[in-house]
Design a protein around this motif. Structure first.
Motif, PDB file in Angstrom:
ATOM      1  N   ILE A  57      74.297   8.462  -6.634  1.00  0.00           N
ATOM      2  CA  ILE A  57      73.002   8.002  -6.141  1.00  0.00           C
ATOM      3  C   ILE A  57      72.260   7.372  -7.305  1.00  0.00           C
ATOM      4  CG2 ILE A  57      70.826   8.702  -5.099  1.00  0.00           C
ATOM      5  CD1 ILE A  57      72.374  11.050  -3.858  1.00  0.00           C
ATOM      6  N   THR A  58      72.190   6.057  -7.306  1.00  0.00           N
ATOM      7  CA  THR A  58      71.504   5.367  -8.389  1.00  0.00           C
ATOM      8  C   THR A  58      70.340   4.543  -7.885  1.00  0.00           C
ATOM      9  OG1 THR A  58      73.016   3.509  -8.210  1.00  0.00           O
ATOM     10  CG2 THR A  58      73.591   5.252  -9.782  1.00  0.00           C
ATOM     11  N   GLY A  59      70.155   4.418  -6.585  1.00  0.00           N
ATOM     12  CA  GLY A  59      69.043   3.665  -6.048  1.00  0.00           C
ATOM     13  C   GLY A  59      69.383   2.216  -5.751  1.00  0.00           C
ATOM     14  N   ASN A  60      70.561   1.730  -6.089  1.00  0.00           N
ATOM     15  CA  ASN A  60      70.936   0.348  -5.854  1.00  0.00           C
ATOM     16  C   ASN A  60      72.026   0.220  -4.797  1.00  0.00           C
ATOM     17  OD1 ASN A  60      69.155  -0.499  -7.836  1.00  0.00           O
ATOM     18  ND2 ASN A  60      70.669  -0.195  -9.433  1.00  0.00           N
ATOM     19  N   LYS A  61      72.049   1.089  -3.832  1.00  0.00           N
ATOM     20  CA  LYS A  61      73.075   1.079  -2.791  1.00  0.00           C
ATOM     21  C   LYS A  61      72.575   0.270  -1.594  1.00  0.00           C
ATOM     22  CE  LYS A  61      75.657   4.365  -4.673  1.00  0.00           C
ATOM     23  NZ  LYS A  61      76.870   4.006  -5.324  1.00  0.00           N
ATOM     24  N   ASN A  62      73.499  -0.338  -0.874  1.00  0.00           N
ATOM     25  CA  ASN A  62      73.101  -0.936   0.385  1.00  0.00           C
ATOM     26  C   ASN A  62      73.113   0.162   1.451  1.00  0.00           C
ATOM     27  OD1 ASN A  62      75.787  -0.537   0.990  1.00  0.00           O
ATOM     28  ND2 ASN A  62      76.317  -2.713   0.964  1.00  0.00           N
ATOM     29  N   GLU A 172      67.707   8.878   6.373  1.00  0.00           N
ATOM     30  CA  GLU A 172      67.820   9.200   4.956  1.00  0.00           C
ATOM     31  C   GLU A 172      68.422   8.037   4.173  1.00  0.00           C
ATOM     32  OE1 GLU A 172      69.477  12.897   2.242  1.00  0.00           O
ATOM     33  OE2 GLU A 172      69.748  12.928   4.408  1.00  0.00           O
ATOM     34  N   ALA A 173      69.465   7.438   4.705  1.00  0.00           N
ATOM     35  CA  ALA A 173      70.105   6.311   4.014  1.00  0.00           C
ATOM     36  C   ALA A 173      69.188   5.089   3.990  1.00  0.00           C
ATOM     37  CB  ALA A 173      71.424   5.966   4.713  1.00  0.00           C
ATOM     38  N   TYR A 174      68.463   4.860   5.085  1.00  0.00           N
ATOM     39  CA  TYR A 174      67.557   3.706   5.124  1.00  0.00           C
ATOM     40  C   TYR A 174      66.425   3.865   4.103  1.00  0.00           C
ATOM     41  CZ  TYR A 174      64.173   0.302   6.727  1.00  0.00           C
ATOM     42  OH  TYR A 174      63.267  -0.716   6.777  1.00  0.00           O
TER      43      TYR A 174
END
Length: 178
Positions: A57-62, A172-174
């Motif tokens: 989890i780095t914050g740059n995921k689609n 959560e993913a959004y």
């Protein structure tokens, strides 16, 4: 009059069972929070980087990538709770899972508070909502099943719980894919 007496006896026995269940759930939650506080006191400098980077989890995921990471973990938790509810020792196993879950929540509260100060609690609550509502509904149903004396598979209900879990994972993913 006989039906009324049976209904009253059922209500009385259900009330006692719910009272015992409430007491049984509070102890693992309390122990989990204490365990989280002790763990942070012991390992604080190492933990935050491990928490995020070990799960990718780095914050740059689609959205799709974040959703797959989250849904895998949430379905594993749902499956563990469901399988615990099918066993004879379901109350004890569910208590252990609740203790682990509260340990995780305690870690979140403590991490946010240590990093953000007074803003820690509002930011922690923001990280739980709205997906936490879906997960809380799923966990409530699983806890009711664990206290049930009739151990059944309940596959249609499990499919509905999977749908609720998927909705929570999508939220959560959004929210965290930005």
């Amino acid at each position: 009059m006989h039906r009324l007496q049976r209904a009253y006896n059922w209500y009385k026995s259900t009330g006692k069972a719910l009272e015992k269940a409430g007491k049984a759930v509070h102890v693992p939650i309390f122990l989990g929070m204490i365990g989280a506080a002790l763990f942070f006191w012991w390992r604080y400098p190492v933990f935050p980087s491990y928490l995020f980077y070990s799960h990718g989890i780095t914050g740059n995921k689609n959205f799709t990538e974040a959703f797959l990471i989250v849904i895998k973990q949430r379905f594993f938790q749902l499956g563990a709770g469901w399988l615990c509810g099918l066993t004879v020792y379901s109350v004890w196993l569910f208590g252990i899972l609740t203790c682990f879950w509260s340990f995780s929540l305690g870690m979140g509260v403590i991490y946010f508070t240590l990093e953000k100060g007074l803003w820690g609690l509002p930011l922690f609550l923001r990280s739980l909502l709205p997906q936490g509502i879906f997960y809380l509904m799923v966990w409530y149903v699983l806890s009711r099943w664990s206290f049930s004396t009739r151990k059944r598979l309940r596959l249609p209900a499990l499919a509905f719980l999977m749908l609720l879990t998927a909705c929570g994972a999508a939220f959560e993913a959004y929210l965290f894919s930005f």
